[in-house]
Design a protein around this motif. Structure first.
Motif, PDB file in Angstrom:
ATOM      1  N   LYS A   1     -10.668   1.430  -4.524  1.00  0.00           N
ATOM      2  CA  LYS A   1      -9.208   1.287  -4.408  1.00  0.00           C
ATOM      3  C   LYS A   1      -8.769   1.941  -3.101  1.00  0.00           C
ATOM      4  O   LYS A   1      -9.372   2.914  -2.650  1.00  0.00           O
ATOM      5  CB  LYS A   1      -8.494   1.955  -5.587  1.00  0.00           C
ATOM      6  CG  LYS A   1      -8.978   1.502  -6.943  1.00  0.00           C
ATOM      7  CD  LYS A   1      -8.395   0.190  -7.341  1.00  0.00           C
ATOM      8  CE  LYS A   1      -8.892  -0.176  -8.737  1.00  0.00           C
ATOM      9  NZ  LYS A   1      -8.106  -1.148  -9.378  1.00  0.00           N
TER      10      LYS A   1
ATOM     11  N   ASN B   1       1.979   1.818  -3.567  1.00  0.00           N
ATOM     12  CA  ASN B   1       0.949   1.796  -4.610  1.00  0.00           C
ATOM     13  C   ASN B   1      -0.402   2.327  -4.119  1.00  0.00           C
ATOM     14  O   ASN B   1      -1.390   1.592  -4.124  1.00  0.00           O
ATOM     15  CB  ASN B   1       0.755   0.360  -5.118  1.00  0.00           C
ATOM     16  CG  ASN B   1       2.038  -0.262  -5.581  1.00  0.00           C
ATOM     17  OD1 ASN B   1       2.607   0.154  -6.580  1.00  0.00           O
ATOM     18  ND2 ASN B   1       2.511  -1.255  -4.846  1.00  0.00           N
ATOM     19  N   PRO B   2      -0.469   3.591  -3.708  1.00  0.00           N
ATOM     20  CA  PRO B   2      -1.763   4.098  -3.237  1.00  0.00           C
ATOM     21  C   PRO B   2      -2.817   4.070  -4.346  1.00  0.00           C
ATOM     22  O   PRO B   2      -2.514   4.377  -5.502  1.00  0.00           O
ATOM     23  CB  PRO B   2      -1.464   5.523  -2.776  1.00  0.00           C
ATOM     24  CG  PRO B   2      -0.175   5.883  -3.419  1.00  0.00           C
ATOM     25  CD  PRO B   2       0.571   4.610  -3.680  1.00  0.00           C
ATOM     26  N   TYR B   3      -4.010   3.671  -3.975  1.00  0.00           N
ATOM     27  CA  TYR B   3      -5.181   3.630  -4.868  1.00  0.00           C
ATOM     28  C   TYR B   3      -4.965   2.771  -6.116  1.00  0.00           C
ATOM     29  O   TYR B   3      -5.526   3.028  -7.163  1.00  0.00           O
ATOM     30  CB  TYR B   3      -5.639   5.039  -5.245  1.00  0.00           C
ATOM     31  CG  TYR B   3      -6.044   5.853  -4.042  1.00  0.00           C
ATOM     32  CD1 TYR B   3      -7.143   5.479  -3.274  1.00  0.00           C
ATOM     33  CD2 TYR B   3      -5.325   6.976  -3.654  1.00  0.00           C
ATOM     34  CE1 TYR B   3      -7.512   6.212  -2.145  1.00  0.00           C
ATOM     35  CE2 TYR B   3      -5.680   7.710  -2.540  1.00  0.00           C
ATOM     36  CZ  TYR B   3      -6.788   7.321  -1.794  1.00  0.00           C
ATOM     37  OH  TYR B   3      -7.158   8.044  -0.689  1.00  0.00           O
ATOM     38  N   GLN B   4      -4.162   1.714  -5.991  1.00  0.00           N
ATOM     39  CA  GLN B   4      -3.991   0.778  -7.105  1.00  0.00           C
ATOM     40  C   GLN B   4      -4.664  -0.559  -6.842  1.00  0.00           C
ATOM     41  O   GLN B   4      -4.904  -1.316  -7.775  1.00  0.00           O
ATOM     42  CB  GLN B   4      -2.510   0.555  -7.400  1.00  0.00           C
ATOM     43  CG  GLN B   4      -1.872   1.739  -8.066  1.00  0.00           C
ATOM     44  CD  GLN B   4      -0.476   1.412  -8.592  1.00  0.00           C
ATOM     45  OE1 GLN B   4      -0.050   0.276  -8.610  1.00  0.00           O
ATOM     46  NE2 GLN B   4       0.217   2.440  -9.038  1.00  0.00           N
TER      47      GLN B   4
ATOM     48  N   ALA C   1      -5.819   3.315  -0.006  1.00  0.00           N
ATOM     49  CA  ALA C   1      -4.535   3.959   0.310  1.00  0.00           C
ATOM     50  C   ALA C   1      -4.426   4.084   1.827  1.00  0.00           C
ATOM     51  O   ALA C   1      -5.439   4.179   2.528  1.00  0.00           O
ATOM     52  CB  ALA C   1      -4.462   5.341  -0.323  1.00  0.00           C
TER      53      ALA C   1
ATOM     54  N   HIS D   1     -10.853   4.026   1.239  1.00  0.00           N
ATOM     55  CA  HIS D   1     -11.362   3.375   0.032  1.00  0.00           C
ATOM     56  C   HIS D   1     -11.988   4.476  -0.817  1.00  0.00           C
ATOM     57  O   HIS D   1     -12.920   5.149  -0.354  1.00  0.00           O
ATOM     58  CB  HIS D   1     -12.456   2.354   0.382  1.00  0.00           C
ATOM     59  CG  HIS D   1     -11.998   1.260   1.296  1.00  0.00           C
ATOM     60  ND1 HIS D   1     -11.895  -0.041   0.898  1.00  0.00           N
ATOM     61  CD2 HIS D   1     -11.617   1.270   2.592  1.00  0.00           C
ATOM     62  CE1 HIS D   1     -11.487  -0.785   1.905  1.00  0.00           C
ATOM     63  NE2 HIS D   1     -11.313  -0.009   2.947  1.00  0.00           N
ATOM     64  N   ASN D   2     -11.497   4.677  -2.038  1.00  0.00           N
ATOM     65  CA  ASN D   2     -12.049   5.739  -2.877  1.00  0.00           C
ATOM     66  C   ASN D   2     -13.346   5.287  -3.553  1.00  0.00           C
ATOM     67  O   ASN D   2     -13.878   4.209  -3.257  1.00  0.00           O
ATOM     68  CB  ASN D   2     -11.006   6.254  -3.884  1.00  0.00           C
ATOM     69  CG  ASN D   2     -10.630   5.243  -4.956  1.00  0.00           C
ATOM     70  OD1 ASN D   2     -11.279   4.208  -5.147  1.00  0.00           O
ATOM     71  ND2 ASN D   2      -9.567   5.536  -5.677  1.00  0.00           N
TER      72      ASN D   2
ATOM     73  N   LEU E   1       0.804  -1.227   0.000  1.00  0.00           N
ATOM     74  CA  LEU E   1       0.000   0.000   0.000  1.00  0.00           C
ATOM     75  C   LEU E   1       0.835   1.276   0.000  1.00  0.00           C
ATOM     76  O   LEU E   1       0.448   2.264  -0.627  1.00  0.00           O
ATOM     77  CB  LEU E   1      -0.965  -0.007   1.184  1.00  0.00           C
ATOM     78  CG  LEU E   1      -2.077  -1.044   1.056  1.00  0.00           C
ATOM     79  CD1 LEU E   1      -2.848  -1.169   2.368  1.00  0.00           C
ATOM     80  CD2 LEU E   1      -3.000  -0.688  -0.084  1.00  0.00           C
TER      81      LEU E   1
END
Length: 137
Positions: free
Chosen positions: A106, A46-49, A108, A101-102, A43
């Motif tokens: 995803k 790789n944020p928001y992946q 972060a 969680h966006n 994490l």
């Protein structure tokens, strides 16, 4: 076969009430990688992946030495039963990271001391849920 999920949408998993730190900390390195180390490494870089399901299964696959060609079938089997979500993550319970969680699901890591964490806490459009406590009340 029914598939379960650990994914949230537009949600902040807040740091646990009994989290022992007031500033986020990187999980300490141990001889064998802990769940906290594995989750943090994926994490932080790789944020928001990834989705929550991706992180939980990838860490499971590493811990259980699941080969690349077995992964798809094993993932289906894994999520055919309900699994603990990231509210149980040591990152949110012990190391001072919120997990955001966006709108695409995803995720972060958000350090508890950051302006972004405060902003998400104050954002009425973002759902909030607390990480699990480490000890019973």
């Amino acid at each position: 076969m029914k598939q379960y999920t650990t994914n949230y949408i537009n949600t902040l998993i807040e740091v646990a009430e009994d989290c022992p730190v007031s500033q986020s900390q990187i999980p300490p390195e141990k001889k064998e990688k802990t769940l906290a180390n594995l989750q943090y490494e994926k994490l932080a870089k790789n944020p928001y992946q990834y989705t929550s399901d991706d992180i939980i299964f990838d860490c499971y696959a590493i811990k259980h030495d699941i080969s690349e060609n077995e992964k798809q079938q094993e993932r289906e089997n894994f999520f055919s039963k309900g699994q603990p979500c990231l509210r149980c993550s040591p990152l949110a319970k012990k190391y001072g990271f919120g997990i955001h969680h966006n709108t695409e699901g995803k995720i972060a890591l958000i350090p508890v001391e950051s302006k972004e964490y405060q902003s998400l806490l104050n954002d009425v459009s973002t759902a909030k849920t607390k990480a699990m406590r480490s000890k019973r009340k």
